[in-house]
Design a protein around this motif. Structure first.
Motif, PDB file in Angstrom:
ATOM      1  N   LEU A 104     -16.890  25.415  -4.097  1.00 41.04           N
ATOM      2  CA  LEU A 104     -16.627  26.055  -2.812  1.00 41.04           C
ATOM      3  C   LEU A 104     -15.166  26.483  -2.702  1.00 41.04           C
ATOM      4  CD1 LEU A 104     -17.457  26.744   0.150  1.00 41.04           C
ATOM      5  CD2 LEU A 104     -16.661  24.447   0.718  1.00 41.04           C
ATOM      6  N   ALA A 105     -14.254  25.613  -3.107  1.00 47.34           N
ATOM      7  CA  ALA A 105     -12.831  25.947  -3.046  1.00 47.34           C
ATOM      8  C   ALA A 105     -12.494  27.115  -3.964  1.00 47.34           C
ATOM      9  CB  ALA A 105     -11.996  24.725  -3.419  1.00 47.34           C
ATOM     10  N   TYR A 106     -13.082  27.121  -5.157  1.00 46.66           N
ATOM     11  CA  TYR A 106     -12.841  28.229  -6.087  1.00 46.66           C
ATOM     12  C   TYR A 106     -13.389  29.545  -5.525  1.00 46.66           C
ATOM     13  CZ  TYR A 106     -12.743  31.004 -10.334  1.00 46.66           C
ATOM     14  OH  TYR A 106     -12.508  31.999 -11.240  1.00 46.66           O
ATOM     15  N   ALA A 107     -14.568  29.487  -4.903  1.00 50.19           N
ATOM     16  CA  ALA A 107     -15.152  30.704  -4.328  1.00 50.19           C
ATOM     17  C   ALA A 107     -14.285  31.245  -3.197  1.00 50.19           C
ATOM     18  CB  ALA A 107     -16.561  30.411  -3.831  1.00 50.19           C
ATOM     19  N   LEU A 108     -13.795  30.352  -2.343  1.00 50.41           N
ATOM     20  CA  LEU A 108     -12.930  30.810  -1.254  1.00 50.41           C
ATOM     21  C   LEU A 108     -11.602  31.338  -1.774  1.00 50.41           C
ATOM     22  CD1 LEU A 108     -13.593  28.061   1.428  1.00 50.41           C
ATOM     23  CD2 LEU A 108     -14.362  30.430   1.461  1.00 50.41           C
ATOM     24  N   GLU A 109     -11.063  30.690  -2.811  1.00 49.74           N
ATOM     25  CA  GLU A 109      -9.797  31.151  -3.381  1.00 49.74           C
ATOM     26  C   GLU A 109      -9.951  32.519  -4.031  1.00 49.74           C
ATOM     27  OE1 GLU A 109      -6.312  29.622  -6.444  1.00 49.74           O
ATOM     28  OE2 GLU A 109      -8.326  28.768  -6.574  1.00 49.74           O
ATOM     29  N   SER A 110     -11.037  32.729  -4.746  1.00 51.57           N
ATOM     30  CA  SER A 110     -11.232  34.030  -5.399  1.00 51.57           C
ATOM     31  C   SER A 110     -11.559  35.119  -4.385  1.00 51.57           C
ATOM     32  CB  SER A 110     -12.324  33.938  -6.458  1.00 51.57           C
ATOM     33  OG  SER A 110     -13.562  33.610  -5.865  1.00 51.57           O
ATOM     34  N   ARG A 111     -12.130  34.734  -3.251  1.00 53.75           N
ATOM     35  CA  ARG A 111     -12.414  35.722  -2.213  1.00 53.75           C
ATOM     36  C   ARG A 111     -11.123  36.174  -1.533  1.00 53.75           C
ATOM     37  NH1 ARG A 111     -17.166  36.319   1.667  1.00 53.75           N
ATOM     38  NH2 ARG A 111     -16.234  37.404   3.414  1.00 53.75           N
ATOM     39  N   ILE A 112     -10.162  35.249  -1.393  1.00 53.81           N
ATOM     40  CA  ILE A 112      -8.897  35.587  -0.748  1.00 53.81           C
ATOM     41  C   ILE A 112      -8.024  36.439  -1.670  1.00 53.81           C
ATOM     42  CG2 ILE A 112      -6.732  34.584   0.083  1.00 53.81           C
ATOM     43  CD1 ILE A 112      -8.428  32.241   1.136  1.00 53.81           C
ATOM     44  N   GLY A 113      -8.009  36.089  -2.941  1.00 49.44           N
ATOM     45  CA  GLY A 113      -7.166  36.822  -3.898  1.00 49.44           C
ATOM     46  C   GLY A 113      -7.489  36.367  -5.301  1.00 49.44           C
ATOM     47  N   ASN A 114      -6.488  36.365  -6.152  1.00 51.64           N
ATOM     48  CA  ASN A 114      -6.696  35.932  -7.533  1.00 51.64           C
ATOM     49  C   ASN A 114      -6.839  34.415  -7.587  1.00 51.64           C
ATOM     50  OD1 ASN A 114      -6.468  38.528  -8.411  1.00 51.64           O
ATOM     51  ND2 ASN A 114      -4.299  38.373  -8.926  1.00 51.64           N
ATOM     52  N   ALA A 115      -7.838  33.959  -8.319  1.00 55.04           N
ATOM     53  CA  ALA A 115      -8.015  32.519  -8.516  1.00 55.04           C
ATOM     54  C   ALA A 115      -7.124  32.095  -9.680  1.00 55.04           C
ATOM     55  CB  ALA A 115      -9.467  32.206  -8.810  1.00 55.04           C
ATOM     56  N   PHE A 116      -6.374  31.038  -9.489  1.00 58.55           N
ATOM     57  CA  PHE A 116      -5.454  30.570 -10.510  1.00 58.55           C
ATOM     58  C   PHE A 116      -6.159  29.639 -11.483  1.00 58.55           C
ATOM     59  CE2 PHE A 116      -2.753  31.636  -6.913  1.00 58.55           C
ATOM     60  CZ  PHE A 116      -1.819  32.453  -7.524  1.00 58.55           C
ATOM     61  N   ALA A 117      -5.753  29.700 -12.733  1.00 59.63           N
ATOM     62  CA  ALA A 117      -6.289  28.788 -13.744  1.00 59.63           C
ATOM     63  C   ALA A 117      -5.694  27.406 -13.526  1.00 59.63           C
ATOM     64  CB  ALA A 117      -5.943  29.300 -15.136  1.00 59.63           C
ATOM     65  N   GLN A 118      -6.515  26.377 -13.664  1.00 58.97           N
ATOM     66  CA  GLN A 118      -6.068  25.005 -13.429  1.00 58.97           C
ATOM     67  C   GLN A 118      -6.125  24.219 -14.730  1.00 58.97           C
ATOM     68  OE1 GLN A 118      -4.819  24.529 -10.584  1.00 58.97           O
ATOM     69  NE2 GLN A 118      -5.725  26.216  -9.446  1.00 58.97           N
ATOM     70  N   THR A 119      -5.218  23.266 -14.865  1.00 56.89           N
ATOM     71  CA  THR A 119      -5.203  22.400 -16.043  1.00 56.89           C
ATOM     72  C   THR A 119      -5.739  21.025 -15.653  1.00 56.89           C
ATOM     73  OG1 THR A 119      -2.919  21.779 -15.582  1.00 56.89           O
ATOM     74  CG2 THR A 119      -3.265  23.641 -17.076  1.00 56.89           C
ATOM     75  N   TRP A 120      -5.737  20.099 -16.588  1.00 53.53           N
ATOM     76  CA  TRP A 120      -6.335  18.793 -16.359  1.00 53.53           C
ATOM     77  C   TRP A 120      -5.622  18.014 -15.258  1.00 53.53           C
ATOM     78  CZ3 TRP A 120      -3.721  14.243 -16.835  1.00 53.53           C
ATOM     79  CH2 TRP A 120      -2.508  14.272 -17.513  1.00 53.53           C
ATOM     80  N   GLU A 121      -4.317  18.278 -15.053  1.00 50.09           N
ATOM     81  CA  GLU A 121      -3.572  17.570 -14.022  1.00 50.09           C
ATOM     82  C   GLU A 121      -4.127  17.854 -12.624  1.00 50.09           C
ATOM     83  OE1 GLU A 121      -2.037  19.516 -16.288  1.00 50.09           O
ATOM     84  OE2 GLU A 121      -0.477  18.347 -17.289  1.00 50.09           O
ATOM     85  N   PHE A 122      -4.512  19.106 -12.400  1.00 52.21           N
ATOM     86  CA  PHE A 122      -5.086  19.493 -11.123  1.00 52.21           C
ATOM     87  C   PHE A 122      -6.370  18.716 -10.851  1.00 52.21           C
ATOM     88  CE2 PHE A 122      -8.229  22.104  -8.898  1.00 52.21           C
ATOM     89  CZ  PHE A 122      -7.575  22.324  -7.705  1.00 52.21           C
ATOM     90  N   TYR A 123      -7.227  18.617 -11.856  1.00 50.21           N
ATOM     91  CA  TYR A 123      -8.498  17.917 -11.670  1.00 50.21           C
ATOM     92  C   TYR A 123      -8.297  16.416 -11.531  1.00 50.21           C
ATOM     93  CZ  TYR A 123     -10.422  22.420 -12.821  1.00 50.21           C
ATOM     94  OH  TYR A 123     -10.730  23.745 -12.807  1.00 50.21           O
ATOM     95  N   ALA A 124      -7.303  15.859 -12.200  1.00 57.85           N
ATOM     96  CA  ALA A 124      -7.011  14.433 -12.049  1.00 57.85           C
ATOM     97  C   ALA A 124      -6.521  14.132 -10.635  1.00 57.85           C
ATOM     98  CB  ALA A 124      -5.966  14.006 -13.078  1.00 57.85           C
ATOM     99  N   ILE A 125      -5.651  14.956 -10.111  1.00 55.92           N
ATOM    100  CA  ILE A 125      -5.113  14.735  -8.768  1.00 55.92           C
ATOM    101  C   ILE A 125      -6.186  14.949  -7.708  1.00 55.92           C
ATOM    102  CG2 ILE A 125      -3.501  15.642  -7.049  1.00 55.92           C
ATOM    103  CD1 ILE A 125      -1.569  16.137  -9.404  1.00 55.92           C
ATOM    104  N   THR A 126      -6.957  16.032  -7.813  1.00 52.64           N
ATOM    105  CA  THR A 126      -7.983  16.281  -6.795  1.00 52.64           C
ATOM    106  C   THR A 126      -9.107  15.248  -6.883  1.00 52.64           C
ATOM    107  OG1 THR A 126      -9.066  17.901  -8.232  1.00 52.64           O
ATOM    108  CG2 THR A 126      -7.501  18.736  -6.579  1.00 52.64           C
ATOM    109  N   GLY A 127      -9.402  14.747  -8.075  1.00 54.50           N
ATOM    110  CA  GLY A 127     -10.401  13.685  -8.201  1.00 54.50           C
ATOM    111  C   GLY A 127      -9.938  12.413  -7.513  1.00 54.50           C
TER     112      GLY A 127
END
Length: 111
Positions: free
Chosen positions: A67-90
């Motif tokens: 859902l967050a990726y869909a909203l981000e891509s709808r607003i503008g360019n979706a940024f590529a995320q690395t493992w740190e992003f997924y560790a923090i959001t998890g």
């Protein structure tokens, strides 16, 4: 959709979905568990095992991510995320699930 509205929507959905596995006995909130013995209405309802709740929490984390990726891509360019992003959001998702965990496992029940 405005950027701040999209951000608050993702936060609200994340709070709701993080607590969903702990607040009810149905899988994903709407799929009932099969009864243990096939008895009638007098038989007690089954409770979900902790591992099932954990699996449900992981799946709902990815649903919020989509859902967050869909909203981000709808607003503008979706940024590529690395493992740190997924560790923090998890970890944030697990912290958001703490009230539901306390309600299910740590709250003192009066009998």
């Amino acid at each position: 959709m405005d950027v701040s509205v999209a951000a608050w929507l993702v936060i609200a959905v994340a709070i709701a979905f993080a607590n969903l596995p702990f607040l009810n006995e149905k899988v994903f909130g709407f799929v009932p568990l099969p009864s243990a013995g096939g008895g009638g209405a007098a038989q007690a309802a089954r409770t979900k095992h902790f591992l099932l709740r954990l699996l449900e929490l992981i799946v709902l984390y990815f649903v919020v991510g989509v859902l967050a990726y869909a909203l981000e891509s709808r607003i503008g360019n979706a940024f590529a995320q690395t493992w740190e992003f997924y560790a923090i959001t998890g970890c944030m998702f697990v912290v958001l699930a703490f009230p539901g965990f306390v309600y299910r496992y740590l709250r003192k029940r009066r009998s």
